[in-house]
Design a protein around this motif. Structure first.
Motif, PDB file in Angstrom:
ATOM      1  N   PHE A  37       0.803  -1.316   0.024  1.00 50.91           N
ATOM      2  CA  PHE A  37       0.005  -0.058   0.028  1.00 50.91           C
ATOM      3  C   PHE A  37       1.051   1.182  -0.100  1.00 50.91           C
ATOM      4  CE2 PHE A  37       0.905  -0.671   4.311  1.00 50.91           C
ATOM      5  CZ  PHE A  37       0.815   0.606   4.991  1.00 50.91           C
ATOM      6  N   ASP A  38       0.187   2.508  -0.353  1.00 53.74           N
ATOM      7  CA  ASP A  38       0.820   3.565  -0.234  1.00 53.74           C
ATOM      8  C   ASP A  38       0.691   4.206   1.126  1.00 53.74           C
ATOM      9  OD1 ASP A  38       1.009   6.769  -0.489  1.00 53.74           O
ATOM     10  OD2 ASP A  38       1.538   6.314  -2.615  1.00 53.74           O
ATOM     11  N   ALA A  39       1.813   4.512   1.701  1.00 55.10           N
ATOM     12  CA  ALA A  39       1.877   4.852   3.244  1.00 55.10           C
ATOM     13  C   ALA A  39       0.906   6.345   3.251  1.00 55.10           C
ATOM     14  CB  ALA A  39       3.312   4.917   3.606  1.00 55.10           C
ATOM     15  N   ARG A  40       1.056   7.253   2.107  1.00 50.10           N
ATOM     16  CA  ARG A  40       0.302   8.619   2.339  1.00 50.10           C
ATOM     17  C   ARG A  40      -1.054   8.415   2.222  1.00 50.10           C
ATOM     18  NH1 ARG A  40      -1.328  12.780  -0.617  1.00 50.10           N
ATOM     19  NH2 ARG A  40      -0.567  11.741  -2.642  1.00 50.10           N
ATOM     20  N   THR A  41      -1.303   7.720   1.181  1.00 52.37           N
ATOM     21  CA  THR A  41      -2.883   7.588   0.966  1.00 52.37           C
ATOM     22  C   THR A  41      -3.653   6.569   1.293  1.00 52.37           C
ATOM     23  OG1 THR A  41      -2.343   6.718  -1.391  1.00 52.37           O
ATOM     24  CG2 THR A  41      -2.362   8.862  -1.211  1.00 52.37           C
ATOM     25  N   GLY A  42      -2.847   5.313   1.448  1.00 48.25           N
ATOM     26  CA  GLY A  42      -3.570   4.261   2.185  1.00 48.25           C
ATOM     27  C   GLY A  42      -4.075   3.264   1.013  1.00 48.25           C
ATOM     28  N   GLU A  43      -3.759   3.770  -0.323  1.00 52.62           N
ATOM     29  CA  GLU A  43      -4.094   3.064  -1.209  1.00 52.62           C
ATOM     30  C   GLU A  43      -3.555   1.653  -1.440  1.00 52.62           C
ATOM     31  OE1 GLU A  43      -4.664   3.411  -6.189  1.00 52.62           O
ATOM     32  OE2 GLU A  43      -3.596   5.044  -5.051  1.00 52.62           O
ATOM     33  N   VAL A  44      -4.106   0.637  -1.711  1.00 45.13           N
ATOM     34  CA  VAL A  44      -3.797  -0.864  -1.714  1.00 45.13           C
ATOM     35  C   VAL A  44      -3.402  -0.837  -3.332  1.00 45.13           C
ATOM     36  CG1 VAL A  44      -4.512  -3.322  -1.630  1.00 45.13           C
ATOM     37  CG2 VAL A  44      -5.375  -1.719  -0.170  1.00 45.13           C
ATOM     38  N   ARG A 240       7.059   8.796  -3.270  1.00 43.50           N
ATOM     39  CA  ARG A 240       6.361   7.849  -2.841  1.00 43.50           C
ATOM     40  C   ARG A 240       7.147   6.984  -1.774  1.00 43.50           C
ATOM     41  NH1 ARG A 240       4.295   4.426  -7.432  1.00 43.50           N
ATOM     42  NH2 ARG A 240       2.387   4.322  -6.187  1.00 43.50           N
ATOM     43  N   ARG A 241       6.122   6.688  -0.688  1.00 44.52           N
ATOM     44  CA  ARG A 241       6.663   5.652   0.263  1.00 44.52           C
ATOM     45  C   ARG A 241       5.731   4.551  -0.009  1.00 44.52           C
ATOM     46  NH1 ARG A 241       7.874   7.316   6.184  1.00 44.52           N
ATOM     47  NH2 ARG A 241      10.133   7.150   5.406  1.00 44.52           N
ATOM     48  N   LEU A 242       6.117   3.434  -0.104  1.00 43.95           N
ATOM     49  CA  LEU A 242       5.197   2.245  -0.077  1.00 43.95           C
ATOM     50  C   LEU A 242       5.686   1.190   1.039  1.00 43.95           C
ATOM     51  CD1 LEU A 242       5.086   1.181  -4.038  1.00 43.95           C
ATOM     52  CD2 LEU A 242       3.822   2.859  -2.807  1.00 43.95           C
ATOM     53  N   GLU A 257      13.485 -11.833  -1.440  1.00 38.78           N
ATOM     54  CA  GLU A 257      13.277 -11.629  -2.937  1.00 38.78           C
ATOM     55  C   GLU A 257      11.703 -11.352  -3.271  1.00 38.78           C
ATOM     56  OE1 GLU A 257      15.393 -11.688  -5.362  1.00 38.78           O
ATOM     57  OE2 GLU A 257      17.085 -12.698  -4.518  1.00 38.78           O
ATOM     58  N   HIS A 258      10.817 -11.924  -2.737  1.00 40.29           N
ATOM     59  CA  HIS A 258       9.475 -11.653  -3.024  1.00 40.29           C
ATOM     60  C   HIS A 258       9.184 -10.389  -2.686  1.00 40.29           C
ATOM     61  CE1 HIS A 258       8.182 -16.215  -3.405  1.00 40.29           C
ATOM     62  NE2 HIS A 258       8.992 -15.814  -4.703  1.00 40.29           N
ATOM     63  N   THR A 259       9.605 -10.063  -1.453  1.00 42.91           N
ATOM     64  CA  THR A 259       9.214  -8.605  -0.937  1.00 42.91           C
ATOM     65  C   THR A 259       9.806  -7.473  -1.860  1.00 42.91           C
ATOM     66  OG1 THR A 259       9.011  -9.293   1.237  1.00 42.91           O
ATOM     67  CG2 THR A 259       9.274  -6.840   1.018  1.00 42.91           C
ATOM     68  N   ALA A 260      11.010  -7.601  -2.299  1.00 35.22           N
ATOM     69  CA  ALA A 260      11.486  -6.825  -3.170  1.00 35.22           C
ATOM     70  C   ALA A 260      10.701  -6.698  -4.488  1.00 35.22           C
ATOM     71  CB  ALA A 260      13.093  -7.159  -3.631  1.00 35.22           C
ATOM     72  N   GLU A 261      10.311  -7.905  -5.132  1.00 41.31           N
ATOM     73  CA  GLU A 261       9.598  -8.131  -6.310  1.00 41.31           C
ATOM     74  C   GLU A 261       8.467  -7.282  -6.090  1.00 41.31           C
ATOM     75  OE1 GLU A 261       8.486 -11.477  -9.481  1.00 41.31           O
ATOM     76  OE2 GLU A 261       8.354 -12.089  -7.505  1.00 41.31           O
ATOM     77  N   LEU A 262       7.493  -7.382  -5.136  1.00 38.51           N
ATOM     78  CA  LEU A 262       6.528  -6.936  -4.851  1.00 38.51           C
ATOM     79  C   LEU A 262       6.632  -5.441  -4.778  1.00 38.51           C
ATOM     80  CD1 LEU A 262       4.873  -9.344  -2.309  1.00 38.51           C
ATOM     81  CD2 LEU A 262       3.715  -8.832  -4.482  1.00 38.51           C
ATOM     82  N   LEU A 263       7.397  -4.644  -4.036  1.00 36.14           N
ATOM     83  CA  LEU A 263       7.648  -3.575  -4.061  1.00 36.14           C
ATOM     84  C   LEU A 263       7.930  -2.879  -5.468  1.00 36.14           C
ATOM     85  CD1 LEU A 263       9.635  -3.209  -0.625  1.00 36.14           C
ATOM     86  CD2 LEU A 263       7.441  -2.148  -1.065  1.00 36.14           C
ATOM     87  N   GLU A 264       8.829  -3.445  -6.083  1.00 41.01           N
ATOM     88  CA  GLU A 264       9.443  -3.227  -7.545  1.00 41.01           C
ATOM     89  C   GLU A 264       8.196  -3.199  -8.691  1.00 41.01           C
ATOM     90  OE1 GLU A 264      12.344  -1.628  -9.890  1.00 41.01           O
ATOM     91  OE2 GLU A 264      12.331  -2.058  -7.795  1.00 41.01           O
ATOM     92  N   THR A 265       7.262  -4.172  -8.352  1.00 40.99           N
ATOM     93  CA  THR A 265       6.130  -3.995  -9.094  1.00 40.99           C
ATOM     94  C   THR A 265       5.150  -3.085  -8.924  1.00 40.99           C
ATOM     95  OG1 THR A 265       6.437  -6.394  -9.430  1.00 40.99           O
ATOM     96  CG2 THR A 265       4.256  -5.545 -10.150  1.00 40.99           C
ATOM     97  N   ALA A 266       5.083  -2.725  -7.693  1.00 42.03           N
ATOM     98  CA  ALA A 266       3.894  -1.820  -7.111  1.00 42.03           C
ATOM     99  C   ALA A 266       4.440  -0.254  -7.540  1.00 42.03           C
ATOM    100  CB  ALA A 266       3.631  -1.823  -5.716  1.00 42.03           C
ATOM    101  N   GLY A 272      -4.318   3.324  -8.821  1.00 46.62           N
ATOM    102  CA  GLY A 272      -5.797   2.980  -9.527  1.00 46.62           C
ATOM    103  C   GLY A 272      -6.080   1.779  -9.855  1.00 46.62           C
ATOM    104  N   LEU A 273      -5.246   0.682  -9.889  1.00 47.51           N
ATOM    105  CA  LEU A 273      -5.686  -0.538 -10.274  1.00 47.51           C
ATOM    106  C   LEU A 273      -6.578  -1.193  -9.554  1.00 47.51           C
ATOM    107  CD1 LEU A 273      -2.211  -1.921 -11.725  1.00 47.51           C
ATOM    108  CD2 LEU A 273      -4.191  -1.167 -13.166  1.00 47.51           C
ATOM    109  N   PHE A 274      -6.525  -1.006  -8.139  1.00 46.35           N
ATOM    110  CA  PHE A 274      -7.571  -1.357  -7.145  1.00 46.35           C
ATOM    111  C   PHE A 274      -8.880  -0.546  -7.181  1.00 46.35           C
ATOM    112  CE2 PHE A 274      -4.534  -4.442  -6.397  1.00 46.35           C
ATOM    113  CZ  PHE A 274      -5.198  -5.558  -5.688  1.00 46.35           C
ATOM    114  N   GLY A 275      -9.069   0.555  -8.323  1.00 42.91           N
ATOM    115  CA  GLY A 275     -10.228   1.159  -8.395  1.00 42.91           C
ATOM    116  C   GLY A 275     -10.360   2.026  -7.121  1.00 42.91           C
ATOM    117  N   GLY A 276      -9.023   2.335  -6.566  1.00 37.83           N
ATOM    118  CA  GLY A 276      -8.856   3.447  -5.504  1.00 37.83           C
ATOM    119  C   GLY A 276      -9.061   2.882  -4.031  1.00 37.83           C
ATOM    120  N   ALA A 277      -9.115   1.641  -3.923  1.00 34.60           N
ATOM    121  CA  ALA A 277      -9.529   0.924  -2.714  1.00 34.60           C
ATOM    122  C   ALA A 277      -8.515   1.135  -1.640  1.00 34.60           C
ATOM    123  CB  ALA A 277      -9.716  -0.524  -2.942  1.00 34.60           C
TER     124      ALA A 277
END
Length: 392
Positions: A37-44, A240-242, A257-266, A272-277
């Motif tokens: 998630f985005d630490a500032r907005t809380g967006e998933v 941005r802080r994720l 490895e998986h955490t780095a991959e998740l962060l890099e992909t995000a 907006g991919l989760f409809g702003g959830a």
């Protein structure tokens, strides 16, 4: 997806979240729970089974730290308050500092030890100091969890040692991570510390992402056999802080490895991919199980690897992604000097010439907590306490 707009709001958000997860989830991502998630907005930005119950292991200490910061802000303790090792705390199993009963460190030093060493004995002693005993502190932990909306969490001890009554979810720990960043921005350097020095000995962090993933700036790892390898990891890039919460990896290497991959992909996917959830609006897409998964047979088998060795554990081959986003280890900072307190009177050894601790004074907790659909910028200025008040 024109037909999605005719669905009820709840079903529309769930469907968008499912499609988004399929679009941006890394190919080699863990089958365990995770949430980015985005630490500032809380967006998933990425999510998988984030409402499944899980054993937090040493991630528990993030709540121990949060409760302590609340006590510092309220003036109940100060950074110099002695944390005395009781006989009960000294009996806690590793990972631990091994201090004898009667030994003492400051609250400031105890917080640093929790982040870097993840010492179970110090976590217990800190809880006893702040809460007047283990039971009182655990009650505070659960009260804070309820206040933050961590509806799938229950704490039973301050350090994360195995207890079937202690469980959480990835979504709940995302809420806690955001609260730590939002409510105490002036103390976040605590989570960046990569090593401590005490009596000529250097204690290294278990969070290898700090020295292997560009932009990583905190927070905490955790491991017991039943939980697998857990982490809450924060990284900043381009303003941005994720934050990624990853639970249930089979090895420490796979966790990194998986955490780095998740962060890099995000970071690459934008928003907006989760409809702003947001974290507040996120709901499970499937009914989560009632009991936490127990990974002990898969992670530890019959081997006795120690229940709380955050950085150690099994050495089985990990299912790693085809591409690694980790780089060769680089130096982030020098070890931070810490000191024991003198046996009598609680006078820090730093006063006799040792190097004092480097953590800056803590700010007040923010009086207002963001509600649903709101956000509080975690980069906001710290608010100093009034003269004569707690340095927390």
């Amino acid at each position: 997806m024109p037909l999605i707009r005719f669905l009820p709001t709840g079903r529309r958000l769930a469907l968008v979240a499912t499609l988004a997860a399929a679009l941006i989830a890394p190919v080699a991502a863990s089958a365990g729970p995770y949430l980015v998630f985005d630490a500032r907005t809380g967006e998933v930005l990425a999510e998988n089974r984030s409402f499944d119950p899980w054993y937090p292991a040493s991630l528990t200490k993030l709540m121990t730290i949060y409760v302590t910061l609340r006590a510092l802000s309220a003036g109940e303790v100060t950074l110099e308050t002695p944390v005395v090792m009781t006989a009960h705390a000294a009996k806690e199993p590793p990972s631990k500092m091994g201090f004898k009963p009667g030994a003492a460190v400051s609250v400031d030093t105890a917080l640093k030890i929790l982040v870097v060493k993840s010492a179970n004995d110090v976590a217990m002693a800190l809880g006893e100091t702040v809460g007047g005993g283990e039971a009182g502190f655990v009650a505070r932990m659960n009260a804070e969890a309820a206040r933050l909306g961590m509806v799938g969490t229950r704490f039973a001890n301050p350090n994360g040692l195995p207890d079937p009554a202690q469980f959480t979810t990835a979504r709940d720990y995302a809420l806690l991570a955001r609260a730590l960043i939002r409510d105490y921005p002036g103390t976040y350097d605590l989570f960046r510390i990569t090593g401590l020095s005490l009596g000529g000995k250097v204690i290294k962090t278990h969070n290898n992402l700090l020295e292997r993933y560009p932009g990583a700036d905190g927070m905490k790892t955790g491991f017991i056999c039943s939980s697998g390898f857990n982490v809450v990891a924060s990284a900043s890039r381009g303003g941005r802080r994720l934050v990624a919460v990853v639970l249930g990896e089979r090895t420490a290497k796979e966790r990194e490895e998986h955490t780095a991959e998740l962060l890099e992909t995000a970071f690459s996917a934008g928003s907006g991919l989760f409809g702003g959830a947001t974290l507040d609006r996120l709901r499970p897409t499937v009914t989560p199980p009632v009991l936490p998964a127990d990974l002990k047979p898969q992670v530890c088998g019959r081997r006795d690897v120690g229940e709380t060795a955050d950085g150690a554990g099994p050495t089985a081959a990990a299912e790693l992604p085809a591409r690694s986003y980790l780089v060769p280890r680089f130096k982030v900072m020098d070890p931070v000097p810490i000191a024991m307190l003198a046996p009598a009177g609680g006078v820090p050894l730093a006063a006799a010439g040792a190097v004092p601790d480097a953590l800056p004074p803590l700010p007040k907790a923010r009086p207002r907590v963001a509600g649903a659909g709101e956000s509080v910028d975690p980069a906001g200025a710290a608010v100093p306490l009034a003269p004569g008040g707690s340095k927390g």
